[in-house]
Structure formats: C-alpha cells, structure tokens
Scaffold this motif. Sequence first.
Motif, PDB file in Angstrom:
ATOM      1  N   GLN A 117     122.275  47.050  28.028  1.00 30.05           N
ATOM      2  CA  GLN A 117     121.226  48.038  28.304  1.00 30.05           C
ATOM      3  C   GLN A 117     120.882  48.855  27.071  1.00 30.05           C
ATOM      4  O   GLN A 117     119.799  49.392  26.964  1.00 30.05           O
ATOM      5  N   SER A 118     121.843  48.977  26.163  1.00 30.67           N
ATOM      6  CA  SER A 118     121.625  49.887  25.040  1.00 30.67           C
ATOM      7  C   SER A 118     121.420  49.185  23.701  1.00 30.67           C
ATOM      8  O   SER A 118     121.256  49.850  22.698  1.00 30.67           O
ATOM      9  N   SER A 176     119.548  56.797  24.816  1.00 29.33           N
ATOM     10  CA  SER A 176     119.647  56.479  26.244  1.00 29.33           C
ATOM     11  C   SER A 176     119.988  57.707  27.080  1.00 29.33           C
ATOM     12  O   SER A 176     119.981  57.655  28.291  1.00 29.33           O
ATOM     13  N   GLU A 177     120.279  58.831  26.419  1.00 29.73           N
ATOM     14  CA  GLU A 177     120.705  60.014  27.159  1.00 29.73           C
ATOM     15  C   GLU A 177     119.521  60.683  27.871  1.00 29.73           C
ATOM     16  O   GLU A 177     119.684  61.279  28.911  1.00 29.73           O
ATOM     17  N   ALA A 218     119.157  59.850  31.441  1.00 29.63           N
ATOM     18  CA  ALA A 218     120.203  60.432  32.281  1.00 29.63           C
ATOM     19  C   ALA A 218     119.951  61.917  32.530  1.00 29.63           C
ATOM     20  O   ALA A 218     120.234  62.427  33.608  1.00 29.63           O
ATOM     21  N   ASP A 264     126.159  55.075  24.107  1.00 33.64           N
ATOM     22  CA  ASP A 264     126.963  54.177  24.955  1.00 33.64           C
ATOM     23  C   ASP A 264     127.941  53.354  24.113  1.00 33.64           C
ATOM     24  O   ASP A 264     127.626  52.958  22.986  1.00 33.64           O
ATOM     25  N   GLY A 284     127.318  59.645  35.047  1.00 36.07           N
ATOM     26  CA  GLY A 284     126.232  60.114  34.188  1.00 36.07           C
ATOM     27  C   GLY A 284     125.622  58.998  33.364  1.00 36.07           C
ATOM     28  O   GLY A 284     124.425  58.974  33.143  1.00 36.07           O
ATOM     29  N   HIS A 285     126.463  58.099  32.904  1.00 32.60           N
ATOM     30  CA  HIS A 285     125.981  56.920  32.170  1.00 32.60           C
ATOM     31  C   HIS A 285     126.617  55.673  32.757  1.00 32.60           C
ATOM     32  O   HIS A 285     126.993  54.755  32.045  1.00 32.60           O
ATOM     33  N   THR A 315     127.865  50.300  33.092  1.00 34.04           N
ATOM     34  CA  THR A 315     128.019  49.076  32.300  1.00 34.04           C
ATOM     35  C   THR A 315     129.291  49.186  31.458  1.00 34.04           C
ATOM     36  O   THR A 315     129.408  50.083  30.614  1.00 34.04           O
ATOM     37  N   HIS A 357     130.050  62.100  26.164  1.00 28.23           N
ATOM     38  CA  HIS A 357     128.849  61.420  26.665  1.00 28.23           C
ATOM     39  C   HIS A 357     128.585  61.749  28.125  1.00 28.23           C
ATOM     40  O   HIS A 357     127.456  62.065  28.488  1.00 28.23           O
TER      41      HIS A 357
END
Lengths: 169, 338
Positions: A78-79, A163-164, A167, B153, B193-194, B197, B219
């Motif tokens: 995803q990232s 990516s934050e 969220a 991530d 929160g993340h 994966t 994170h």
Amino acid sequence: MNAQFQTATTIKSGKAKLICFAGLVIAFSVGWSLALVFSSGQKLKSSPSAQAKIAENFPTVPIYPQSVLEKSTCNDTQSMLFRSQWQTANRVPEVMSWYLKALQKDGWTVEVVPADPNADKLQYAELTRGIFNSWLGKLQLSVIQNPDHKTVTIETSFPAPDSEKEAEE
Amino acid sequence: MNRKYILITLLSLVVFFSIYIPSAAAQTTFRFGVWADTKSGTGTLNTISRSMASQNVLFLFYPGDVCSSGPTTDCLAVWRSAYDAGGDLFTISFASRGNHDASGTSVWTSYFNVAAAVTKIGATNLNSLSTNLTYSFDFGNSHFVAVDMPGGDATTISAAQLTWLDSDLTAAENRQVTHSFLFWHGPEYPMGGHCCTNASTITAVLTKHPSVSATFHGHEHNLAYAHIDSTKISNVTHPYEEFTSGGAGAELYACQRGDWCQSANGYFTVDVNNASFTVKAFSTTGSNLKSWTFTKSNDNQPNLKNLLSNYLGTNDSQYFPVDGKINLLDAAYLIQQM
C-alpha cells in the motif's frame, strides 16, 4: 591434380582470411561504438517499450550502463508505488557515484547521502524532485553487493506520498 | 612515609573507580525509555517529560514524528523546550524519522547528533548506514538499532536498510549481545490507526536473529503490545515482542488489534536485567498502566551452528553459508572466536 588441389586450397584459404578479416572489422566497429556509448555516460532511459519486463508506467530514471533488469513491480504494498531491481558487475561505490551524478543531472536533489561513499558492501541514498511529498517525488536508491561478491543489486523504489494524511482524516 | 601514603591513596582510587564506575560494556542492568509522535501536542509532551525524567532512564529512543509538517528550526525549538521540561533528556536521546519528519532531512541531520549521544551515555560500536538517520550501537549486554523511516509504514523500508539491518544484527550477535532492541516509526504488525498490512519483509530478517528481543515504534498514536509469532505474521519462526509507543502528545488513534492496546498518551520504560527485560507502560502523569517481564532463552548464546550460519567473514572469499558447504578452515576460525 596435386597442384590444382593446392590452388583451390589457397583460394579457399584466401577467402576465409578475407571473411575473417571482414568479420573482425565489423566486430571491432560494433564493439567500439558500444564502448563509446557507455563510456560517455549516456543514459538509457527506462520506458515500458524499451524494457519488456519493466512495470507499466514505471517512472523514468537513469539505468546503469550494462545493468540487467531483474524485476520490476507496481504498487506491491500500500505504501510503495514502484520498485525495480537491476544487476551489474560493477562495484558498489562506482555504481552509487554514477547514480547520484546521473540523477542530479535529471533534476533530483540528494536528501540522504550514504554514510560512507567508499563502502563496498552496501550504500543507500534518498532523493527528491519537484514538490515535496508529490506523486513520485521521492526516490530510494539501494546499491548492495550480492553474496557472490562479484555482482551488485541496484534497487530503485518510489514510496507513496505521506500515508498518514488519510489516517488523520 | 609520604610515598607510602601516596601509593595507598592511588591504589584506593583505582579500586574505587573500578568498582563504582563500571563501563557501559559491563552493564547488564539498566533502564531506557521510549516515546514517539508529538507533532503539535507539545503541551502533553511537556507533562510527559516531567514524568519521564523522574524514571532515571539512562537514555531514550524517539522513533519519529517530532513536528506536524517537517522538522523546521522553529518547530524543533518548541519541541525541544517541551522535551526537556523535566530535565536534560535531549542529549541522551536517539531519534529516528517518521513520515512527518520527511521534508526536512538536512535540518534533521544537523540538529540530531547520534555520535555525541553515544559518547555521552558511554555506548560503543556505533555503526551508521546514513549519518544521524539509520544507525546502531551497543550498550551493556544489548544492541540498539534505529532505522530511518520517512515513508511512515514499515513496508517502506528500503532494500539497503534491510540488508544493513541483517548484517548489523549478525555483527552484534558475533559480539555475543544478549538482546537486540530495534526502533523505527511504523510497526511491522500495526495495531491501530495504520492497520493492518504486516511488513513481512522485515520479519523475514528479524526471525533470522535470535538476539532480537523487542521492537519499538510510533506512527500509531496509542500504547500497544503484541507478542509476534507465526500466528501474527506467518514467516516468524523466532518470536519476539512488539511495542507501539506513539503517545507523546499527538492526537490519539483507536485500537484495532494486538495483545494489549490503550488509546492513551504516555510512554514506555524498559529495565534490562541480564537475560530478562521488563517493559512498563505509563500514562502521561506516570501512572503504571501495565508491566511485562520477558526472559530470553539461551538460543542466542554463541554456538557453532549459529556462528557458521551467520558467518560472512573475509577469511575465505569462496565460503558462503547459502551453498550449504562448510569450509573446515572457516569452521576452525570460528571455533577460535568462541
């Protein structure tokens, strides 16, 4: 009979020499042209049409001369948007040095420099281009000596923009 | 007569210093702290700092997200003021970047000075992939690793960082460390929160190294714990502990999974005691929320199999563990090192 055979052999031998000579001239010319292309540091740009295995829409980055594409992926996590791995027989410091110069010529700015530019096992750099955190604006460059101690893996990867934000929203 | 007194005094001083000032290398009992993710929450960090300072930690780790929009000089000044509210904690701290620190690389690398902090706490074997960003060192019986993660991530870890981590842990294990404690921003097993994966590329490396005791992250803005084994991430054959300590001021995230999780601000401390280590979760004001004690088995003690399977020395350039063949000269060399 014997003289005729000798003459025929001499003629055949002469023809063979001529073919060999012509072959050598052609091989030398082709080799010299290739050497000129690579030694002048000319970049071979990656593009979907030029590299059969490269992922579709992979960003244009310089390709190290005579390196071989091993794999190329698109959005494998995803990232991480794109990754490609290349193999070359050159040394880690030379490969990294070449990339940093070539990428800066292409408008990339070096953000993270390798801690030791002479390290021959592995080196890492990060570069940015354009607006920070823009689409494909960050490049991670890994140059790693393979366990055979003879070849080197080059990995170029493009992480996704921050990516934050998603969220937080 | 005078000479006698001088000699006795000198001898006494030598004995005193050798007993009361042990080197970091000899320490097997010590405490460190972990906190991350402040961003705009410097008011909360200010309170946490006072609590953290009272814990008598020898050093601290801060795995990412100092400011909201990159580490500018102004933001860092505000952050440090809150960070040091309880005392001088900054100069004994080891920070690594998260995604909110990504835009100011040059500011970051000039603001943080890992080598100075290593010297100050008396650590050894500083090893860097990129200066003040990805690095490791030894303290006491333990090895500490911080990995730069501006992508946030854990899946954004680069090939070079993974390879470096693998060889760095191998080198530490050859120095016979008991524990390896690892720090980077996004957890390889996200808990809230993340989520969700898993970064199995990282665990593929970690599971090769029995010295790995625990990983610590930010994170995710909560306090969380998970015992990482194959039920959580399928390629894990060597279980270890994972903690998320993302409660140093930033807005909180909801918990989604894990063995323990609180959507709360706070921090962790870790007490290393030989082969054991105790992790404690604290609230902003220092209330103990939870404690865990773990004891390492003997599987990372030096043994021939472990040494040979990790050996990548220059004694014989033709020797590689991957081909399954063992060169007797190399085996003899390794036995000599045991």
